[in-house]
Structure formats: C-alpha cells, structure tokens
Design a protein around this motif. Structure first.
Motif, PDB file in Angstrom:
ATOM      1  N   MET A  65       0.855  -1.181   0.000  1.00 31.89           N
ATOM      2  CA  MET A  65       0.000   0.000   0.000  1.00 31.89           C
ATOM      3  C   MET A  65       0.889   1.228   0.000  1.00 31.89           C
ATOM      4  O   MET A  65       2.037   1.176   0.476  1.00 31.89           O
ATOM      5  CB  MET A  65      -0.921   0.002   1.220  1.00 31.89           C
ATOM      6  N   HIS A  92      -3.648  -0.818  -3.061  1.00 33.94           N
ATOM      7  CA  HIS A  92      -4.167   0.459  -3.566  1.00 33.94           C
ATOM      8  C   HIS A  92      -5.258   0.202  -4.607  1.00 33.94           C
ATOM      9  O   HIS A  92      -6.354   0.774  -4.522  1.00 33.94           O
ATOM     10  CB  HIS A  92      -3.022   1.285  -4.172  1.00 33.94           C
ATOM     11  N   VAL A  95      -8.402  -1.327  -2.996  1.00 32.05           N
ATOM     12  CA  VAL A  95      -9.193  -0.366  -2.228  1.00 32.05           C
ATOM     13  C   VAL A  95     -10.047   0.511  -3.133  1.00 32.05           C
ATOM     14  O   VAL A  95     -11.245   0.714  -2.902  1.00 32.05           O
ATOM     15  CB  VAL A  95      -8.267   0.511  -1.350  1.00 32.05           C
ATOM     16  N   ARG A 104     -15.056   1.330   1.243  1.00 37.06           N
ATOM     17  CA  ARG A 104     -13.734   1.754   0.769  1.00 37.06           C
ATOM     18  C   ARG A 104     -12.920   2.362   1.903  1.00 37.06           C
ATOM     19  O   ARG A 104     -11.719   2.097   2.040  1.00 37.06           O
ATOM     20  CB  ARG A 104     -13.863   2.756  -0.385  1.00 37.06           C
ATOM     21  N   ARG A 108      -9.353   1.045   3.265  1.00 36.20           N
ATOM     22  CA  ARG A 108      -8.167   1.899   3.372  1.00 36.20           C
ATOM     23  C   ARG A 108      -7.542   1.764   4.757  1.00 36.20           C
ATOM     24  O   ARG A 108      -6.316   1.729   4.894  1.00 36.20           O
ATOM     25  CB  ARG A 108      -8.542   3.363   3.119  1.00 36.20           C
ATOM     26  N   SER A 138      -4.112   9.257   6.761  1.00 34.59           N
ATOM     27  CA  SER A 138      -4.122   8.001   6.006  1.00 34.59           C
ATOM     28  C   SER A 138      -2.736   7.565   5.554  1.00 34.59           C
ATOM     29  O   SER A 138      -2.538   6.402   5.217  1.00 34.59           O
ATOM     30  CB  SER A 138      -5.036   8.128   4.783  1.00 34.59           C
TER      31      SER A 138
END
Length: 218
Positions: A65, A92, A95, A104, A108, A138
């Motif tokens: 990710m 990535h 997601v 979603r 994440r 994030s």
C-alpha cells in the motif's frame, strides 16, 4: 496523470532556504544519525535509481500500500504499482475498486497494515528524525506501527538542520504546495491536522529511508 512538484511550485511562495540540496558533509551526518536512530538508509543518485531501490526492497507476494506522495509519482513508483508489472498484491488498486464509500474507507484503514507501506516524508532533520503531516492521517498512520515494513522515499532537499527547522519546513514548504495540490485534486484545502515525529525505529530492518540526490517532492 502523475503529479510533479513543478505543477504547483509557481503557484505559491515557499521558503526556498528550506528546500535546498545539502552538502555532502550534511548528507553524511544525516545518514549517520538516521542509522543511529534505527532506520535503514539507502542513498541513490537519481529518481530511476530510487525506483530500483524501492522495488528491490519488496519481496514477491507481499501486500503493498502507498500513502499519497508526489515523490513516489516523480520516481515512477505509482505508475509501476498500478501497471501490475510486479509480483505484489496491490492493495491500492483493491481499495479504489470498491464503490461503496464506507466499505472503501474501511478497506483503506485495513490497508495500513500492509506488508510494505511506501510513502514520502515532509522533512528530515540532520539530527536523525523524520517529520510528516496529513489532513486525514491516512499516510502517516502506517509509519509508526501499523505496517509490517515501511519504505520512505525522499529527495535530499528535505534535509534541514534540526527538528525546529523540520517543523518550519512543514509550514513554509510542504503545506503551501500540498494545499495547492489538494485544492486541484479534491476541491478542498489541506491542513496540518495530524503530525508525526518519527524519532526512532526500534524494530531492526522495519523502516528504510531511500534518499535521492535530487530535488523531489515537498
């Protein structure tokens, strides 16, 4: 389309003294102090070399990710990740194939625990600390604990004297440029809402910093 630092550099005023390339001696001291704080460090010459370094660190079959990073765009990592020309599980892509907003968002959050989380940083103190900030968290949420391994890529222009200068760089270089990008990409302003000072890596081999002898990212 990949974003570049140059896409926004002409639209804002930044403190260019906090975006200069360091001397060889300053770079050497930075590497020494990062390593003393438990970070693995690789110094490479070019963006292409950085891409080779990052891809060589991630084993076949690993889940991967990323946190948004202009530097990752500039070295070609995002194009490489999204091309599928690699032996990894691309979290990535998984997601952002999810249509439902709540699902979603949950995906994440789970992706923060990827085997390898790849991202950038906003400032590096010569004293051996890393400083970054997000609006949502994030990206930096994975760095201190969640991800199995962390690979941070940075142009050496992000190296500054100490932690005080690193905070100054966050405010006077990274934020103005990221704010322009956020307005362009999302239609909202960014914010230094969640901030990380990564002082030490206590797990041997977990976090690698790839330093590129070029002026990349913000």
């Amino acid at each position: 389309m990949s974003q570049q630092k140059s896409d926004y550099a002409d639209d804002v005023t930044i403190d260019e003294t906090l975006d200069d390339l360091p001397s060889d001696a300053e770079l050497d001291v930075t590497v020494e102090n990062l390593e003393a704080n438990g970070f693995e460090v690789r110094v490479v010459e070019t963006a292409d070399d950085a891409l080779d370094a990052v891809t060589s660190l991630i084993p076949d079959g690993a889940s991967v990710m990323d946190g948004h990073s202009t530097t990752l765009e500039e070295i070609g990592f995002m194009d490489h990740l999204m091309s599928g020309d690699h032996p990894w599980e691309n979290l990535h892509a998984e997601v952002f194939e999810i249509d439902d907003d709540d699902d979603r968002f949950a995906a994440r959050r789970r992706a923060q625990t990827a085997d390898y989380f790849v991202g950038g940083i906003n400032a590096i103190a010569r004293t051996g600390e890393l400083v970054a900030a997000d609006r949502s968290g994030s990206r930096i949420g994975a760095y201190p604990f969640a991800a199995g391994n962390v690979v941070i890529v940075s142009g050496v222009n992000k190296i500054v004297a100490d932690l005080d200068a690193a905070f100054d760089r966050l405010e006077a270089v990274a934020y103005p440029l990221e704010n322009e990008r956020a307005k362009d990409a999302y239609g909202v302003e960014s914010a230094i809402a969640k901030q990380l000072v990564f002082r030490q890596e206590l797990t041997e081999g977990r976090t690698t910093v790839v330093l590129v002898r070029e002026q990349l990212g913000y």
